[in-house]
Scaffold this active site. Structure first.
Site, PDB file in Angstrom:
ATOM      1  N   GLY A  20       0.787  -1.233   0.000  1.00 40.41           N
ATOM      2  CA  GLY A  20       0.000   0.000   0.000  1.00 40.41           C
ATOM      3  C   GLY A  20       0.816   1.278   0.000  1.00 40.41           C
ATOM      4  O   GLY A  20       0.315   2.325   0.411  1.00 40.41           O
ATOM      5  N   ILE A  97      -7.759  -9.635 -11.302  1.00 43.04           N
ATOM      6  CA  ILE A  97      -8.184  -9.087 -12.592  1.00 43.04           C
ATOM      7  C   ILE A  97      -9.693  -8.874 -12.544  1.00 43.04           C
ATOM      8  O   ILE A  97     -10.455  -9.797 -12.245  1.00 43.04           O
ATOM      9  CB  ILE A  97      -7.778 -10.038 -13.728  1.00 43.04           C
ATOM     10  CG1 ILE A  97      -6.238 -10.081 -13.789  1.00 43.04           C
ATOM     11  CG2 ILE A  97      -8.347  -9.566 -15.067  1.00 43.04           C
ATOM     12  CD1 ILE A  97      -5.670 -11.067 -14.765  1.00 43.04           C
ATOM     13  N   ASN A 112      -4.760   2.388 -13.289  1.00 42.13           N
ATOM     14  CA  ASN A 112      -3.856   1.412 -12.666  1.00 42.13           C
ATOM     15  C   ASN A 112      -2.425   1.919 -12.789  1.00 42.13           C
ATOM     16  O   ASN A 112      -2.097   2.660 -13.714  1.00 42.13           O
ATOM     17  CB  ASN A 112      -3.972   0.058 -13.369  1.00 42.13           C
ATOM     18  CG  ASN A 112      -3.079  -1.005 -12.744  1.00 42.13           C
ATOM     19  OD1 ASN A 112      -2.931  -1.059 -11.517  1.00 42.13           O
ATOM     20  ND2 ASN A 112      -2.461  -1.844 -13.564  1.00 42.13           N
ATOM     21  N   HIS A 114       1.510   0.509 -13.132  1.00 40.23           N
ATOM     22  CA  HIS A 114       2.225  -0.720 -13.476  1.00 40.23           C
ATOM     23  C   HIS A 114       3.725  -0.432 -13.519  1.00 40.23           C
ATOM     24  O   HIS A 114       4.143   0.572 -14.099  1.00 40.23           O
ATOM     25  CB  HIS A 114       1.739  -1.231 -14.833  1.00 40.23           C
ATOM     26  CG  HIS A 114       2.342  -2.547 -15.193  1.00 40.23           C
ATOM     27  ND1 HIS A 114       1.949  -3.733 -14.602  1.00 40.23           N
ATOM     28  CD2 HIS A 114       3.334  -2.860 -16.056  1.00 40.23           C
ATOM     29  CE1 HIS A 114       2.682  -4.718 -15.099  1.00 40.23           C
ATOM     30  NE2 HIS A 114       3.527  -4.222 -15.980  1.00 40.23           N
ATOM     31  N   SER A 141       4.216   3.113 -15.452  1.00 37.75           N
ATOM     32  CA  SER A 141       3.154   3.682 -16.286  1.00 37.75           C
ATOM     33  C   SER A 141       1.869   3.763 -15.477  1.00 37.75           C
ATOM     34  O   SER A 141       1.543   2.835 -14.730  1.00 37.75           O
ATOM     35  CB  SER A 141       2.852   2.761 -17.486  1.00 37.75           C
ATOM     36  OG  SER A 141       4.028   2.368 -18.159  1.00 37.75           O
ATOM     37  N   ASP A 150      -3.221  -4.902 -18.291  1.00 37.09           N
ATOM     38  CA  ASP A 150      -2.220  -3.840 -18.469  1.00 37.09           C
ATOM     39  C   ASP A 150      -2.185  -3.270 -19.890  1.00 37.09           C
ATOM     40  O   ASP A 150      -1.111  -2.952 -20.422  1.00 37.09           O
ATOM     41  CB  ASP A 150      -0.814  -4.367 -18.089  1.00 37.09           C
ATOM     42  CG  ASP A 150      -0.758  -4.848 -16.652  1.00 37.09           C
ATOM     43  OD1 ASP A 150      -1.440  -4.254 -15.802  1.00 37.09           O
ATOM     44  OD2 ASP A 150      -0.037  -5.830 -16.379  1.00 37.09           O
ATOM     45  N   GLU A 179       6.883   5.800  -8.963  1.00 32.19           N
ATOM     46  CA  GLU A 179       5.446   5.483  -9.000  1.00 32.19           C
ATOM     47  C   GLU A 179       4.675   6.441  -8.113  1.00 32.19           C
ATOM     48  O   GLU A 179       3.598   6.937  -8.476  1.00 32.19           O
ATOM     49  CB  GLU A 179       5.199   4.044  -8.525  1.00 32.19           C
ATOM     50  CG  GLU A 179       5.669   2.982  -9.488  1.00 32.19           C
ATOM     51  CD  GLU A 179       5.297   1.583  -9.013  1.00 32.19           C
ATOM     52  OE1 GLU A 179       4.192   1.372  -8.507  1.00 32.19           O
ATOM     53  OE2 GLU A 179       6.157   0.673  -9.140  1.00 32.19           O
TER      54      GLU A 179
HETATM   55  C1  GRF Z   1       3.865  -1.461  -7.307  1.00 35.76           C
HETATM   56  O1  GRF Z   1       5.126  -1.630  -7.895  1.00 35.76           O
HETATM   57  C2  GRF Z   1       2.797  -1.455  -8.359  1.00 35.76           C
HETATM   58  O2  GRF Z   1       3.170  -0.825  -9.541  1.00 35.76           O
HETATM   59  C3  GRF Z   1       2.628  -2.922  -8.599  1.00 35.76           C
HETATM   60  O3  GRF Z   1       2.692  -3.517  -7.325  1.00 35.76           O
HETATM   61  C4  GRF Z   1       3.483  -2.676  -6.473  1.00 35.76           C
HETATM   62  C5  GRF Z   1       2.609  -2.335  -5.320  1.00 35.76           C
HETATM   63  O4  GRF Z   1       3.248  -1.603  -4.349  1.00 35.76           O
HETATM   64  N1  GRF Z   1       1.422  -3.191  -9.345  1.00 35.76           N
HETATM   65  P1  GRF Z   1       2.441  -0.939  -3.163  1.00 35.76           P
HETATM   66  O5  GRF Z   1       1.480  -1.973  -2.592  1.00 35.76           O
HETATM   67  O6  GRF Z   1       1.712   0.256  -3.695  1.00 35.76           O
HETATM   68  O7  GRF Z   1       3.495  -0.571  -2.165  1.00 35.76           O
END
Ligand code: GRF
Length: 193
Positions: A20, A97, A112, A114, A141, A150, A179
């Site tokens: 999270g 999914i 989302n 990714h 992304s 995705d 991210e």
């Molecule tokens: C992130 O790298 C996200 O892009 C991927 O899973 C990871 C989740 O990290 N889908 P978090 O739970 O937000 O710390």
């Protein structure tokens, strides 16, 4: 583009399955004046997801669903979203999914994040696959969600340089930092802000 309703923030649910950290940065962003969204609900597919504790700290309602009976569960989630007047969904490390039926109910309103430069490395294990292919860059992304994994339209991407002795863990760390910034930027872009 998602329309913002004047001064009122668009009620948003974040779906998680694990740590999270993206949820955390989305919550922080949502509390800023410039954010067009508020986070009003956390949905988790995993009762042990670390990210769930953020609900309590931030006074956000959270709910765990066991996705074994997917259709039934998705209908329950849809009514929960309706009850909370949720208009937008951010998937953040959500490992399930969603069905086409569910996505169609929120068409253009599900985002989302990714950890790759899509369309490269859809699915799991992105960092190791990027390293195996001797990529010079990877990244992350934010994209709209459609019914293919995705594959929805990319909103924003951030490139990250892969260093000489990069491991999948060091790359994951580097990408994750980006991210956290990218998700907020992508939301502003979606709202034309
Ligand atoms: C992130 O790298 C996200 O892009 C991927 O899973 C990871 C989740 O990290 N889908 P978090 O739970 O937000 O710390």
């Amino acid at each position: 583009m998602v329309k913002s309703t004047g001064y009122k923030k668009v009620k948003t649910a974040v779906f998680i399955s694990g740590t999270g950290s993206n949820l955390k940065s989305l919550i922080e962003f949502s509390k800023t004046k410039k954010s067009p969204i508020s986070i009003n609900l956390i949905v988790s597919s995993n009762s042990k997801a670390k990210g769930l504790h953020l609900g309590k700290i931030n006074n956000i309602k959270k709910k765990v669903f066991n996705f074994k009976k997917k259709n039934k569960i998705e209908n329950q989630i849809l009514s929960l979203l309706k009850n909370h007047e949720i208009k937008m969904i951010c998937l953040a490390g959500f490992m399930k999914i969603l069905s086409r039926n569910f996505i169609n109910k929120f068409r253009g309103k599900i985002l989302n994040i990714h950890p790759s430069l899509l369309p490269k490395y859809k699915g799991l294990n992105t960092h190791q696959r990027a390293l195996n292919n001797n990529e010079k860059y990877s990244g992350c992304s934010v994209h709209f969600v459609n019914s293919k994994l995705d594959s929805g339209k990319v909103i924003l991407q951030k490139k990250v340089k892969i260093s000489k002795n990069e491991t999948k863990d060091s790359l994951a760390k580097k990408v994750l930092v980006q991210e956290h910034k990218l998700y907020a930027k992508a939301i502003l872009k979606v709202f034309n802000l």
